[in-house]
Design an enzyme around this catalytic site. Structure first.
Site, PDB file in Angstrom:
ATOM      1  N   HIS A 230      26.560  47.762  53.943  1.00 28.09           N
ATOM      2  CA  HIS A 230      25.757  47.738  52.724  1.00 28.09           C
ATOM      3  C   HIS A 230      24.689  48.830  52.731  1.00 28.09           C
ATOM      4  CE1 HIS A 230      23.724  45.721  49.290  1.00 28.09           C
ATOM      5  NE2 HIS A 230      22.628  46.175  49.878  1.00 28.09           N
ATOM      6  N   HIS A 293      29.322  44.220  43.928  1.00 28.06           N
ATOM      7  CA  HIS A 293      28.875  43.014  44.627  1.00 28.06           C
ATOM      8  C   HIS A 293      30.100  42.126  44.839  1.00 28.06           C
ATOM      9  CE1 HIS A 293      24.958  40.710  45.465  1.00 28.06           C
ATOM     10  NE2 HIS A 293      24.838  41.915  45.974  1.00 28.06           N
ATOM     11  N   HIS A 295      32.002  41.038  47.832  1.00 31.32           N
ATOM     12  CA  HIS A 295      32.044  39.945  48.806  1.00 31.32           C
ATOM     13  C   HIS A 295      31.255  38.726  48.324  1.00 31.32           C
ATOM     14  CE1 HIS A 295      34.159  42.446  51.533  1.00 31.32           C
ATOM     15  NE2 HIS A 295      33.800  41.828  52.642  1.00 31.32           N
TER      16      HIS A 295
END
Length: 502
Positions: A230, A293, A295
């Site tokens: 991330h 976004h 997951h």
């Protein structure tokens, strides 16, 4: 109404306020469809908002307060106490203690601002089903459709809405890496949800071996988030070979390359800030940010998508000296909504549940901030059954004179925004793992609970402070937390942060 304690002449009482719809309720209609699909009856189905108030106020004062503040008299009915219509069976969903509960916080802050003597507020949701639905089936239905067990639970009879907390004393924990085999290092990384690969965790071990000490847990967590997919985009920054063509850095050699080669003067900020910025007029620029976004939306569709759009809104606010978000956009790719549930891999949510949750999450978050969703697109394919593609984007405006950040010696770092709860822990390291059948159970708490009302207040504050020349530089405190945010903002300058003041 429960009396929890006494002090002097006045007792602290826990009042229960219930709010229900007078007429048709779209949420009830959606829930009825889900019951019908599972062959369960829905006659008399209702959804009730529940508020627990801890206060020394008298009952008549609470009744007046409930009628004035907690319900819309045109479309809702408010009452004190617990409803239990004949022929109906109830389940009630509460947040776990310590988990972020935005609505309760909003209500409590509002009451305190009005100097109303309420000590605490807690929010719950009560679902009324026909009593003919067996309890066991009702619980299974609730677990699938009504709550996330990592942050919520079904309340049990006699449970206290305001449990006593003894608190936790912070203790420095050291992590022993020296002497561990490659297998043991990887097992430790997985157990702790750091998701380092072997090269990374061996590099950490070797670094601390040179320092002749073990790393602390705080240091390991900081490195885990900093090196996560991330935060550092390891995949995008990696070398690739596609059909014989080699890329030394996928991001730099593909996405960044055209913009840098064209080098247009109206491109004011590219790949250096939280959003790209281009010129719009002589005095105004436009900032635009899009992020996935995937997951989080796969395991908690509503919360994952809500915090996805909330994150890009926050990115826009954290661009330059502060850009003002004015519209949202999105692109969603899901599995076919009618795909048979029995054919889904273990642990994968039904595509329609993901679709409906994601759409509601993005819509609700933007609406509560007063930011419309101006455009969007939908695509369906079985490739997206296990892991949907959830693109969220925000467009913001900013004065051209405020595009550049200006960090100087002597600047003060200010942290502003919503409080942190148990939810969202390991959110960025979770992005570095692959989804598996147990992902919902294992990683559900990695999805943060959004707080759009607080972010709306923050948005107003940032823009007002920017226009008064009070902001030299700003960035969002996202999944990487303070170690990422202050590090990015003071890059090449350095800073000192006293965590006792946070």
């Amino acid at each position: 109404m429960l009396t929890s304690s006494a002090s002097g002449l006045l007792s602290v009482v826990i009042y229960r306020i219930e709010v229900s719809k007078k007429g048709a309720d779209p949420q009830v209609e959606g829930l009825a469809r889900l019951l019908s699909e599972e062959g369960l009856p829905s006659k008399g189905l209702s959804i009730i908002r529940v508020y627990f108030l801890k206060s020394k106020l008298e009952k008549k004062e609470i009744e007046a307060l409930a009628a004035e503040l907690f319900a819309d008299p045109v479309s809702e009915v408010v009452s004190l106490g617990r409803s239990q219509p004949p022929g109906m069976r109830a389940v009630e969903v509460w947040y776990h203690p310590g988990v972020t509960d935005p609505e309760s916080n909003w209500v409590l802050n509002h009451l305190r601002n009005r100097q109303i003597a309420v000590d605490d507020v807690r929010r719950a949701t009560r679902f009324m089903f026909p009593a003919s639905v067996p309890r066991a089936k009702l619980v299974r239905f609730a677990e699938r459709h009504l709550f996330n067990p990592l942050i919520q639970h079904l309340a049990v009879r006699g449970e206290e809405p305001f449990p006593r907390h003894r608190g936790t004393r912070f203790k420095i924990e050291e992590i022993e890496l020296a002497g561990l085999s490659d297998k043991e290092l990887l097992e430790l990384s997985t157990k702790r949800d750091w998701h380092f690969d072997l090269t990374e965790i061996k590099a950490i071990r070797n670094h601390f071996a040179k320092l002749e000490r073990d790393p602390t847990l705080t240091e390991m967590e900081t490195l885990a988030q900093t090196w996560s997919e991330h935060c550092v985009h390891k995949t995008f920054n990696a070398a690739f070979e596609v059909e014989g063509e080699k890329f030394g850095n996928l991001l730099a050699d593909t996405i960044m390359k055209p913009s840098r080669e064209l080098d247009r003067p109206w491109c004011l900020s590219l790949f250096t800030d939280n959003a790209g910025v281009v010129e719009f007029s002589a005095d105004v620029a436009v900032a635009f940010k899009v992020e996935t976004h995937n997951h989080p939306s796969a395991i908690e569709p509503y919360g994952g998508a809500a915090t996805g759009i909330g994150g890009v809104i926050r990115d826009a606010l954290g661009t330059g000296q502060g850009a003002d978000p004015i519209l949202n956009t999105d692109v969603f790719c899901f599995g076919p909504p009618g795909f048979p549930s029995r054919k889904l891999p273990k642990g994968v949510l039904p595509p329609r549940r993901i679709l409906e949750g994601v759409v509601r999450g993005v819509r609700d978050y933007g609406n509560r901030m007063g930011i419309p969703t101006a455009s969007g697109a939908l695509y369906f394919d079985e490739l997206y059954l296990a892991n949907p593609l959830v693109y969220c984007g925000t467009l913001a405006i900013i004065p051209k004179a405020k595009v550049a950040k200006k960090v100087s010696k002597g600047d003060v770092i200010i942290l502003a925004g919503a409080r942190t709860g148990r939810d969202g822990v390991h959110g960025v390291t979770f992005a570095s793992t692959s989804l598996a059948g147990s992902s919902h159970a294992k990683h559900g708490s990695a999805v943060q609970i959004g707080n759009p009302i607080e972010e709306k207040l923050l948005r107003d504050l940032v823009i007002a402070a920017r226009d008064r020349g009070l902001i030299a530089s700003i960035t969002d405190c996202g999944g990487g937390g303070l170690s990422s945010a202050v590090g990015e903002m003071t890059k090449n300058k350095g800073c000192v942060v006293d965590l006792d003041h946070v």
